[in-house]
Enzyme design. Structure first.
Site, short mmCIF file in Angstrom:
data_model
loop_
_atom_site.label_atom_id
_atom_site.label_comp_id
_atom_site.label_asym_id
_atom_site.label_seq_id
_atom_site.Cartn_x
_atom_site.Cartn_y
_atom_site.Cartn_z
N ARG A 189 0.83 -1.21 0.00
CA ARG A 189 0.00 0.00 0.00
C ARG A 189 0.87 1.26 0.00
O ARG A 189 0.36 2.37 0.18
CB ARG A 189 -0.95 -0.01 1.21
CG ARG A 189 -2.25 0.77 0.96
CD ARG A 189 -3.32 0.41 1.97
NE ARG A 189 -2.92 0.69 3.33
CZ ARG A 189 -3.06 1.86 3.95
NH1 ARG A 189 -3.59 2.89 3.32
NH2 ARG A 189 -2.68 2.01 5.21
N LYS A 190 2.16 1.09 -0.24
CA LYS A 190 3.08 2.23 -0.31
C LYS A 190 3.01 2.83 -1.71
O LYS A 190 3.91 2.65 -2.54
CB LYS A 190 4.50 1.79 0.03
CG LYS A 190 4.63 1.32 1.48
CD LYS A 190 6.02 0.80 1.77
CE LYS A 190 6.13 0.31 3.20
NZ LYS A 190 7.47 -0.26 3.51
N THR A 191 1.92 3.51 -1.98
CA THR A 191 1.69 4.13 -3.28
C THR A 191 1.66 5.64 -3.15
O THR A 191 1.57 6.19 -2.05
CB THR A 191 0.36 3.64 -3.89
OG1 THR A 191 -0.70 3.88 -2.95
CG2 THR A 191 0.41 2.15 -4.19
N THR A 324 6.33 0.09 -6.11
CA THR A 324 5.58 1.34 -6.33
C THR A 324 6.26 2.54 -5.69
O THR A 324 5.70 3.64 -5.69
CB THR A 324 4.14 1.22 -5.78
OG1 THR A 324 4.18 0.81 -4.40
CG2 THR A 324 3.32 0.23 -6.59
#
Length: 353
Positions: A189-191, A324
């Site tokens: 979820r490191k976007t 990402t």
């Protein structure tokens, strides 16, 4: 990135830029037979139309926000060029996995422009061996010249970044498959805020798994949740009351004891976070022997360069934030021609917004 010699090669008729012509505004494309490479990972066998996943209304709203952010007031450059109809050609200028076509379409659709793709080349998920000397023509965009320039940078930024994510994802997946590992390489979820849908889309096109898309899709209990709840067991039981049967629960674990407690409490997935490779493999084996139905994920500081050290038959998922966060962009340019060119040999994009 795979090299041409390590890929299955097929010959395509592609448009390339003459190496001897240094003036990008007067590119004279020549049609020639050249090699176009497709990765051997199986990414393109039985292709999926991932564009069909995209929520049209959300993409349109997101693109509108990007354009408004880039032009919050007067566009003096747009005044200079005027509103006559012109054509611009999209050139790919560095090697990579082509991805992001639906977002490129959406940007220019919002500006009342038309995109016509080179269908034999502009296929998402395929490796394109473009270089700065041999640029490959991907599409032609037509519309008012001021609109072409208003969408240029936003469209190119999106395409280059989505292709960058797909390229790094494909590299990681290919490395895992090369040693016979059949699990899932996943993002995290490191976007980038406001850009998540593009980066998650790039993961899919590159052959990787998205991991959870957002806070609502899957329950992830990390150290802060556990400390607040008092224990892993308390956190999992409370989460299950709200999640019911329709959501998986994953617990981030720092050691084997935490993973066993999480599995006993009913977690569907245990993440072995920041484990040393040998310890990870040994602990994953123990977890699988006791709880064969539990999914084991390896994560924490794993990169493409080190991932092979963590792969094991007892590890189901290997996630990398770098997919990402640390990707290199693929280079594209959009060049306007004063005179319209025939597009009768091309087919319109089937992805319209």
């Amino acid at each position: 990135m795979a090299s041409p010699s390590s890929c299955s090669i097929r010959t395509l008729n592609i448009l390339i830029c003459n190496k001897m012509n240094s003036d990008d505004n007067n590119i004279m494309p020549i049609r020639t037979s050249d090699t176009f490479s497709e990765s051997s990972s199986g990414r393109n066998m039985g292709k999926s139309n991932f564009a069909a996943l995209l929520p049209k209304a959300q993409v349109e709203a997101t693109v509108r926000q990007w354009l408004d952010d880039d032009m919050p007031s007067f566009d003096v450059g747009g005044l200079v060029v005027g509103t006559k109809s012109r054509e611009a050609q999209l050139w790919m200028k560095s090697p990579g996995i082509f991805a992001g076509r639906p977002f490129f379409d959406a940007v220019f659709h919002a500006l009342n422009c038309t995109v016509v793709w080179e269908e034999s080349v502009a296929v998402e998920g395929e490796m394109v061996w473009a270089t700065s000397d041999y640029k490959i023509l991907m599409a032609t965009v037509s519309g008012p010249v001021n609109a072409l320039l208003q969408g240029e940078r936003t469209a190119l930024n999106t395409l280059s970044r989505c292709s960058g994510v797909a390229t790094m994802s494909a590299e990681a997946v290919d490395m895992a498959r090369a040693i016979g590992w059949t699990g899932l390489v996943a993002g995290t979820r490191k976007t980038t805020p406001g850009f998540r849908i593009v980066e998650k889309y790039g993961l899919l096109v590159g052959g990787a798994a998205t991991h959870r898309l957002d806070l609502s899709q899957m329950v992830m209990l990390k150290d802060n949740h556990i400390w607040s709840a008092g224990s892993i067991t308390n956190a999992v039981k409370l989460a299950r009351k709200a999640a019911g049967f329709s959501q998986k629960i994953e617990v981030e674990c720092q050691n084997l004891q935490e993973a066993l407690e999480a599995s006993t409490a009913g977690a569907d997935i245990v993440m072995l976070d920041n484990f040393e490779p040998m310890r990870l493999k040994a602990d994953a084996k123990i977890i699988k022997e006791k709880f064969p139905h539990v999914i084991v994920e390896a994560s924490g500081g794993i990169t493409t360069e080190t991932m092979n050290d963590y792969l094991s038959e007892h590890v189901d998922v290997l996630s990398q934030g770098k997919l990402t966060q640390g990707y290199a962009c693929v280079d594209y340019s959009l060049k306007i021609f004063a005179k319209k060119k025939s597009t009768t040999h091309r087919r319109r994009s089937t992805m319209e917004f």
